[in-house]
Design a protein around this motif. Structure first.
Motif, PDB file in Angstrom:
ATOM      1  N   HIS A 248     -40.666 -52.726 -27.828  1.00 23.71           N
ATOM      2  CA  HIS A 248     -40.125 -52.330 -29.121  1.00 23.71           C
ATOM      3  C   HIS A 248     -38.599 -52.389 -29.110  1.00 23.71           C
ATOM      4  CE1 HIS A 248     -40.524 -50.407 -33.072  1.00 23.71           C
ATOM      5  NE2 HIS A 248     -39.362 -49.855 -32.761  1.00 23.71           N
ATOM      6  N   ASN A 249     -37.988 -51.802 -28.088  1.00 19.87           N
ATOM      7  CA  ASN A 249     -36.526 -51.811 -28.038  1.00 19.87           C
ATOM      8  C   ASN A 249     -35.980 -53.220 -27.830  1.00 19.87           C
ATOM      9  OD1 ASN A 249     -36.260 -49.093 -28.532  1.00 19.87           O
ATOM     10  ND2 ASN A 249     -36.322 -48.535 -26.373  1.00 19.87           N
ATOM     11  N   LEU A 250     -36.706 -54.055 -27.112  1.00 19.47           N
ATOM     12  CA  LEU A 250     -36.274 -55.445 -26.965  1.00 19.47           C
ATOM     13  C   LEU A 250     -36.231 -56.151 -28.319  1.00 19.47           C
ATOM     14  CD1 LEU A 250     -38.060 -56.604 -23.681  1.00 19.47           C
ATOM     15  CD2 LEU A 250     -35.588 -56.488 -24.085  1.00 19.47           C
ATOM     16  N   ALA A 251     -37.134 -55.776 -29.220  1.00 17.79           N
ATOM     17  CA  ALA A 251     -37.094 -56.372 -30.562  1.00 17.79           C
ATOM     18  C   ALA A 251     -35.770 -56.046 -31.249  1.00 17.79           C
ATOM     19  CB  ALA A 251     -38.265 -55.866 -31.398  1.00 17.79           C
ATOM     20  N   TYR A 252     -35.263 -54.812 -31.082  1.00 13.24           N
ATOM     21  CA  TYR A 252     -33.956 -54.464 -31.643  1.00 13.24           C
ATOM     22  C   TYR A 252     -32.854 -55.280 -30.981  1.00 13.24           C
ATOM     23  CZ  TYR A 252     -36.145 -50.049 -33.272  1.00 13.24           C
ATOM     24  OH  TYR A 252     -36.935 -49.097 -33.870  1.00 13.24           O
ATOM     25  N   TRP A 253     -32.838 -55.245 -29.657  1.00 14.00           N
ATOM     26  CA  TRP A 253     -31.723 -55.841 -28.918  1.00 14.00           C
ATOM     27  C   TRP A 253     -31.700 -57.357 -29.038  1.00 14.00           C
ATOM     28  CZ3 TRP A 253     -33.689 -52.196 -24.637  1.00 14.00           C
ATOM     29  CH2 TRP A 253     -33.194 -50.897 -24.859  1.00 14.00           C
ATOM     30  N   ARG A 254     -32.877 -57.969 -29.266  1.00 13.01           N
ATOM     31  CA  ARG A 254     -32.935 -59.415 -29.479  1.00 13.01           C
ATOM     32  C   ARG A 254     -32.781 -59.773 -30.961  1.00 13.01           C
ATOM     33  NH1 ARG A 254     -38.020 -60.293 -25.295  1.00 13.01           N
ATOM     34  NH2 ARG A 254     -36.758 -60.501 -23.381  1.00 13.01           N
ATOM     35  N   TYR A 255     -32.530 -58.795 -31.765  1.00 13.40           N
ATOM     36  CA  TYR A 255     -32.283 -58.951 -33.197  1.00 13.40           C
ATOM     37  C   TYR A 255     -33.455 -59.629 -33.908  1.00 13.40           C
ATOM     38  CZ  TYR A 255     -29.319 -58.762 -37.301  1.00 13.40           C
ATOM     39  OH  TYR A 255     -28.796 -58.453 -38.537  1.00 13.40           O
ATOM     40  N   GLN A 256     -34.630 -59.126 -33.624  1.00 14.73           N
ATOM     41  CA  GLN A 256     -35.823 -59.570 -34.325  1.00 14.73           C
ATOM     42  C   GLN A 256     -36.097 -58.620 -35.487  1.00 14.73           C
ATOM     43  OE1 GLN A 256     -38.443 -59.442 -30.949  1.00 14.73           O
ATOM     44  NE2 GLN A 256     -37.949 -61.521 -30.299  1.00 14.73           N
ATOM     45  N   ASP A 257     -36.955 -59.045 -36.395  1.00 15.82           N
ATOM     46  CA  ASP A 257     -37.284 -58.216 -37.544  1.00 15.82           C
ATOM     47  C   ASP A 257     -37.991 -56.932 -37.107  1.00 15.82           C
ATOM     48  OD1 ASP A 257     -36.201 -59.944 -39.342  1.00 15.82           O
ATOM     49  OD2 ASP A 257     -38.069 -60.373 -40.399  1.00 15.82           O
ATOM     50  N   TYR A 258     -37.664 -55.834 -37.775  1.00 15.13           N
ATOM     51  CA  TYR A 258     -38.402 -54.595 -37.574  1.00 15.13           C
ATOM     52  C   TYR A 258     -38.374 -53.798 -38.873  1.00 15.13           C
ATOM     53  CZ  TYR A 258     -33.776 -52.418 -36.908  1.00 15.13           C
ATOM     54  OH  TYR A 258     -32.477 -51.995 -37.074  1.00 15.13           O
ATOM     55  N   VAL A 259     -39.438 -53.075 -39.092  1.00 18.36           N
ATOM     56  CA  VAL A 259     -39.587 -52.232 -40.276  1.00 18.36           C
ATOM     57  C   VAL A 259     -39.361 -50.791 -39.853  1.00 18.36           C
ATOM     58  CG1 VAL A 259     -41.292 -51.321 -41.903  1.00 18.36           C
ATOM     59  CG2 VAL A 259     -41.154 -53.787 -41.486  1.00 18.36           C
ATOM     60  N   GLY A 260     -38.595 -50.048 -40.648  1.00 18.28           N
ATOM     61  CA  GLY A 260     -38.373 -48.639 -40.367  1.00 18.28           C
ATOM     62  C   GLY A 260     -38.787 -47.782 -41.541  1.00 18.28           C
ATOM     63  N   ILE A 261     -39.658 -46.795 -41.303  1.00 19.44           N
ATOM     64  CA  ILE A 261     -40.074 -45.873 -42.355  1.00 19.44           C
ATOM     65  C   ILE A 261     -39.819 -44.439 -41.904  1.00 19.44           C
ATOM     66  CG2 ILE A 261     -41.831 -47.490 -43.172  1.00 19.44           C
ATOM     67  CD1 ILE A 261     -43.913 -45.408 -42.046  1.00 19.44           C
ATOM     68  N   GLY A 262     -39.770 -43.525 -42.869  1.00 15.30           N
ATOM     69  CA  GLY A 262     -39.501 -42.129 -42.574  1.00 15.30           C
ATOM     70  C   GLY A 262     -38.026 -41.806 -42.755  1.00 15.30           C
ATOM     71  N   PRO A 263     -37.667 -40.523 -42.760  1.00 14.18           N
ATOM     72  CA  PRO A 263     -36.297 -40.113 -43.062  1.00 14.18           C
ATOM     73  C   PRO A 263     -35.255 -40.726 -42.126  1.00 14.18           C
ATOM     74  CG  PRO A 263     -37.760 -38.225 -43.126  1.00 14.18           C
ATOM     75  CD  PRO A 263     -38.567 -39.364 -42.580  1.00 14.18           C
ATOM     76  N   GLY A 264     -34.250 -41.344 -42.722  1.00 15.04           N
ATOM     77  CA  GLY A 264     -33.148 -41.902 -41.952  1.00 15.04           C
ATOM     78  C   GLY A 264     -33.441 -43.187 -41.221  1.00 15.04           C
ATOM     79  N   ALA A 265     -34.649 -43.710 -41.326  1.00 11.64           N
ATOM     80  CA  ALA A 265     -35.018 -44.912 -40.569  1.00 11.64           C
ATOM     81  C   ALA A 265     -34.279 -46.141 -41.099  1.00 11.64           C
ATOM     82  CB  ALA A 265     -36.527 -45.141 -40.644  1.00 11.64           C
TER      83      ALA A 265
END
Length: 383
Positions: A248-265
Motif C-alpha cells: 500500500h505504501n509503495l503505491a504512494y511512494w511510486r505515485y500510483q493512483d489511490y482512493v482515500g475516504i473518511g475524514p481528512g483522507a
C-alpha cells in the motif's frame, strides 16, 4: 496502474503528545452511522474510479483497531463489491497494543485483514510513558506475539532519537526488536510537529529534542543493524525482509493512483487530487448532504504531478526512473531534475545515477529534505 484504497478512522482513546495526524477523542461513536457514511463515501469514489481490482486496502487513523470487526468486514465487503480484490490483495489495519484492542485481532483477521501495523513505539516503559502511550512494554510484546499468530504480515512501529537517547540505548532496543522476528519495521525519528503538545513542551523548556548530529548517528546505526538482520531500508524510515514491503505504501511512494475516504483522507486518481473534510462532524455532515466527504478536488497539472512523484519516489531505495516518469507525464526528462545540482550532489556521494534512474544514497538520506529542495527545480514545484 495499481489501485489502492485508504480508509481513515479518526478516533483514538487518547491523543499522543507527538501526533499531528487527524485523530480525535470522542466519548462515544455511532458505529452504524459511521458505517453508512463510509460506505456512501466509498461508493462515490467507486463510481468515478472503479473498474480495476484493488491491490491493497489500508485502514489508518486514528486507531482503526478500535473499530468493531463487523464494521471492518462490512467496509471490505463493499470495497470488494465495487472494485473486486486482486487474488493476493494486501489488507492492512493499524493497531495499538493495548490488551482490549489485541483481543479484537481474531475478529479482524476473520473480517479479512491479513496485515497489521502495530504501534509499539518503544520497548522501554519509561519511553512509553514519555510518549504518552496507554500500553506498557509487556503489553506491547504480548500484542506483537498475538499479531504474529493471527496475521500473515506484521509491521511494528518504533520511535527513536528521543531526548537523551544514546547509540548504546538504541542499539540495545533495536536489537531486541529485531530479535522478535517481525518482517517489517517502521522506524521513525521523533520530530516535534507544530500544534502538538510536544511543541508546547519544547517551547516551555520541558525537554530539549535530540540535536541533529546525534540523531544522524542513530539513523546510520539503524541502517546498519536492520541491514545486518536482513531487513534493509527500502524507504527512508521503512525496513523489510524482501517480499514483505508494504504494498500500500509503495503505491504512494511510486505515485500510483489511490482512493482515500473518511475524514481528512487524501486521494490521487486520474490526475486529480481529493481531500476530505478533516473534522469528523464536518465530514459526516458533508456525506449526509452530498453523499461524499470531499472538501476539495482539483486537477493536477503534469508538472505538479511530476514534482509530487519525485518528492515521493526519491524516498525509496529504488529511486526514480526519470525516463519513465517523463514518458508517463509528458514532461521532458531534462526538466525533472536540475542537471547541475544533480551532478554536484553526485560528486559529493549524496546521489547516484544508473542509466536514467536516480537514487539518494545512504549518505544522502539523512539530508533528504534539503536534497529534494536542491534537486527538484523551483519552477517544477511551483508550476
Amino acid at each position: 496502474m495499481a489501485r489502492a484504497l485508504y480508509i481513515h478512522w479518526p478516533f483514538c482513546a487518547r491523543k499522543c503528545p507527538y501526533c499531528d495526524f487527524n485523530s480525535h477523542v470522542r466519548e462515544s461513536v455511532d458505529h452504524a452511522a459511521w458505517q453508512a457514511a463510509l460506505i456512501a463515501d466509498m461508493r462515490h469514489e467507486a463510481q468515478i474510479a472503479g473498474g480495476e481490482p484493488l491491490q491493497s486496502v489500508f485502514f489508518g487513523g486514528g486507531t482503526p483497531s478500535l473499530m468493531p470487526p463487523a464494521l471492518v468486514a462490512a467496509l471490505l465487503a463493499e470495497a470488494e463489491r465495487w472494485w473486486g480484490f486482486a487474488p493476493d490483495v494486501e489488507i492492512t489495519l493499524e493497531a495499538n497494543p493495548s490488551s482490549v484492542e489485541a483481543a479484537r485481532f481474531e475478529g479482524l483477521a476473520a473480517a479479512g485483514v491479513n496485515r497489521v501495523s502495530l504501534g509499539l513505539q518503544s520497548l522501554e516503559d519509561s519511553a512509553l510513558k514519555f510518549l504518552g502511550r496507554l500500553h506498557n512494554s509487556a503489553e506491547a510484546l504480548a500484542a506483537l506475539k498475538l499479531a504474529h499468530k493471527r496475521f500473515n504480515l506484521v509491521n511494528a512501529d518504533l520511535i527513536y532519537a528521543r531526548p537523551g537517547q544514546t547509540p548504546a540505548d538504541w542499539r540495545d532496543e533495536l536489537s531486541r526488536a529485531l530479535d522478535l522476528g517481525t518482517g517489517h519495521l517502521s522506524l521513525y525519528q521523533l520530530t516535534i510537529e507544530p500544534g502538538t503538545r510536544f511543541a508546547t513542551d519544547v517551547r516551555l523548556g520541558a525537554f530539549a529534542p535530540l540535536e541533529d548530529d546525534p540523531a544522524a548517528d542513530l539513523f546510520a546505526l539503524t541502517r546498519e543493524l536492520t541491514a545486518a538482520a536482513g531487513l534493509p531500508a527500502y524507504e527512508i524510515s521503512n525496513h523489510a525482509r524482501p517480499g514483505e514491503e508494504s504494498r500500500h505504501n509503495l503505491a504512494y511512494w511510486r505515485y500510483q493512483d489511490y482512493v482515500g475516504i473518511g475524514p481528512g483522507a487524501h486521494g490521487r486518481r486520474r490526475g486529480s487530487a481529493t481531500v476530505r473534510h478533516k473534522k469528523p462532524e464536518n465530514w459526516l455532515a458533508a456525506v449526509a448532504e452530498r453523499r461524499h466527504g470531499i472538501a476539495e478536488e482539483r486537477s493536477l497539472a503534469a508538472r505538479e504531478q511530476a514534482s509530487e512523484a519525485l518528492l515521493m519516489g526519491l524516498r525509496l531505495a529504488e529511486g526514480v526512473d526519470l525516463a519513465r516518469l517523463s514518458e508517463r507525464l509528458a514532461v521532458p526528462a531534462e526538466e525533472l531534475v536540475d542537471p547541475a545540482r544533480l551532478q554536484f550532489h553526485t560528486s559529493l556521494g549524496l546521489v547516484r545515477q544508473e542509466g536514467t534512474r536516480v537514487f539518494v544514497t545512504d549518505a544522502g538520506m539523512p539530508l533528504l529534505d534539503a536534497l529534494l529542495g536542491e534537486l527538484v527545480p523551483v519552477e517544477l514545484v511551483a508550476a
